[in-house]
Design an enzyme around this catalytic site. Structure first.
Site, PDB file in Angstrom:
ATOM      1  N   HIS A   9       0.820  -1.220   0.000  1.00 40.76           N
ATOM      2  CA  HIS A   9       0.000   0.000   0.000  1.00 40.76           C
ATOM      3  C   HIS A   9       0.852   1.268   0.000  1.00 40.76           C
ATOM      4  O   HIS A   9       2.041   1.239   0.329  1.00 40.76           O
ATOM      5  CB  HIS A   9      -0.936   0.002   1.219  1.00 40.76           C
ATOM      6  CG  HIS A   9      -0.202   0.003   2.518  1.00 40.76           C
ATOM      7  ND1 HIS A   9       0.413   1.125   3.034  1.00 40.76           N
ATOM      8  CD2 HIS A   9       0.040  -0.995   3.393  1.00 40.76           C
ATOM      9  CE1 HIS A   9       1.003   0.822   4.178  1.00 40.76           C
ATOM     10  NE2 HIS A   9       0.797  -0.461   4.423  1.00 40.76           N
ATOM     11  N   GLU A  11       1.881   5.248   1.258  1.00 41.13           N
ATOM     12  CA  GLU A  11       2.316   5.796   2.549  1.00 41.13           C
ATOM     13  C   GLU A  11       1.135   6.166   3.450  1.00 41.13           C
ATOM     14  O   GLU A  11       0.135   6.716   2.986  1.00 41.13           O
ATOM     15  CB  GLU A  11       3.160   7.045   2.291  1.00 41.13           C
ATOM     16  CG  GLU A  11       3.652   7.728   3.543  1.00 41.13           C
ATOM     17  CD  GLU A  11       4.280   9.062   3.235  1.00 41.13           C
ATOM     18  OE1 GLU A  11       5.525   9.107   3.145  1.00 41.13           O
ATOM     19  OE2 GLU A  11       3.540  10.060   3.062  1.00 41.13           O
ATOM     20  N   ASN A  15       3.300   5.407   8.839  1.00 40.36           N
ATOM     21  CA  ASN A  15       4.573   5.149   8.171  1.00 40.36           C
ATOM     22  C   ASN A  15       5.488   6.354   8.353  1.00 40.36           C
ATOM     23  O   ASN A  15       6.666   6.201   8.684  1.00 40.36           O
ATOM     24  CB  ASN A  15       4.383   4.902   6.668  1.00 40.36           C
ATOM     25  CG  ASN A  15       3.665   3.618   6.319  1.00 40.36           C
ATOM     26  OD1 ASN A  15       3.051   3.538   5.259  1.00 40.36           O
ATOM     27  ND2 ASN A  15       3.721   2.593   7.163  1.00 40.36           N
ATOM     28  N   GLY A  22       0.121  -2.525  11.663  1.00 41.63           N
ATOM     29  CA  GLY A  22      -0.502  -3.813  11.919  1.00 41.63           C
ATOM     30  C   GLY A  22      -1.948  -3.833  11.455  1.00 41.63           C
ATOM     31  O   GLY A  22      -2.289  -3.344  10.390  1.00 41.63           O
ATOM     32  N   ARG A  60      -5.938   1.453   3.986  1.00 42.76           N
ATOM     33  CA  ARG A  60      -4.720   1.888   3.285  1.00 42.76           C
ATOM     34  C   ARG A  60      -4.452   1.024   2.045  1.00 42.76           C
ATOM     35  O   ARG A  60      -4.028   1.533   1.019  1.00 42.76           O
ATOM     36  CB  ARG A  60      -3.520   1.897   4.234  1.00 42.76           C
ATOM     37  CG  ARG A  60      -3.175   0.584   4.896  1.00 42.76           C
ATOM     38  CD  ARG A  60      -2.161   0.831   6.033  1.00 42.76           C
ATOM     39  NE  ARG A  60      -1.713  -0.365   6.695  1.00 42.76           N
ATOM     40  CZ  ARG A  60      -2.285  -0.901   7.769  1.00 42.76           C
ATOM     41  NH1 ARG A  60      -3.370  -0.330   8.296  1.00 42.76           N
ATOM     42  NH2 ARG A  60      -1.783  -1.988   8.339  1.00 42.76           N
ATOM     43  N   GLU A  84      -3.391  -7.225   7.264  1.00 46.47           N
ATOM     44  CA  GLU A  84      -2.078  -7.222   7.922  1.00 46.47           C
ATOM     45  C   GLU A  84      -2.151  -7.981   9.242  1.00 46.47           C
ATOM     46  O   GLU A  84      -3.205  -8.051   9.890  1.00 46.47           O
ATOM     47  CB  GLU A  84      -1.608  -5.777   8.162  1.00 46.47           C
ATOM     48  CG  GLU A  84      -0.280  -5.641   8.899  1.00 46.47           C
ATOM     49  CD  GLU A  84       0.932  -6.239   8.184  1.00 46.47           C
ATOM     50  OE1 GLU A  84       0.966  -7.473   8.003  1.00 46.47           O
ATOM     51  OE2 GLU A  84       1.855  -5.471   7.835  1.00 46.47           O
TER      52      GLU A  84
END
Length: 178
Positions: A9, A11, A15, A22, A60, A84
């Site tokens: 994905h 930014e 990040n 997570g 995201r 994730e």
């Protein structure tokens, strides 16, 4: 299918702040949206074809996949197995924290309230097995933790290599099953 593409994905705010996202549902930054649009253009320029974009349900990844889908015309589907990993007590802590780096090497740990690497491996390996025997060309849009597991499916890795593995936001990576 004999191959697939994997894209991380764009930014996110976390990040930028060097925090572990997570399973926490974190939005893209403006730059993240722009990266996703550029990635769609790169897919067209590089002549990458696919029947479907499978995306994590987290915003995201879903937004990244949406931009790519709009530009390329490749339809997208949400694939829950691409969510994730839940890093439990480490979510929102520094990504480069020494304790987290070591914890990622413990395959059975659930990080207090999260998901173990073994559980993650089961769902990702099953997904990759499904893609391999399927008849659709696929682009996966997901997360850095998923990248580590995909890499481990294809190559021998030490715990240190596994813990350190990753790709950049909106990087495109091709994997071959043969």
């Amino acid at each position: 299918m004999d191959h697939f593409y994997f894209i991380r994905h764009g930014e996110t705010v976390w990040n930028v702040e060097n925090k572990i996202c997570g399973a926490t549902d974190i939005e893209l930054t403006q730059k993240g949206h722009e990266q996703a649009i550029e990635t769609g253009k790169k897919i067209l320029e590089q002549g990458i074809t696919a029947d479907v974009i499978l995306t994590s349900p987290l915003v995201r990844a879903k937004e990244t996949a949406r931009h790519i889908s709009e530009i390329t015309g490749i339809p997208m589907e949400v694939e829950p197995r691409l969510t994730e990993q839940n890093f439990g007590i480490y979510e929102s802590t520094p990504r480069d924290g020494a304790e987290f780096h070591e914890a990622k090497k413990d395959m059975a740990s659930r990080f207090g309230t999260g998901e173990s690497m073994l559980h993650l491996a089961q769902r990702i390996y099953n997904l990759l097995d499904d893609i391999k025997v399927g008849d659709r060309e696929v682009i996966l849009v997901a997360h850095n933790g998923i990248t580590r597991m995909v890499e481990s499916y294809f190559r021998e890795m030490t715990n240190e290599e596994f813990s350190s593995c990753g790709i950049k936001n909106c990087e495109i990576k091709r994997y071959s099953f043969d």
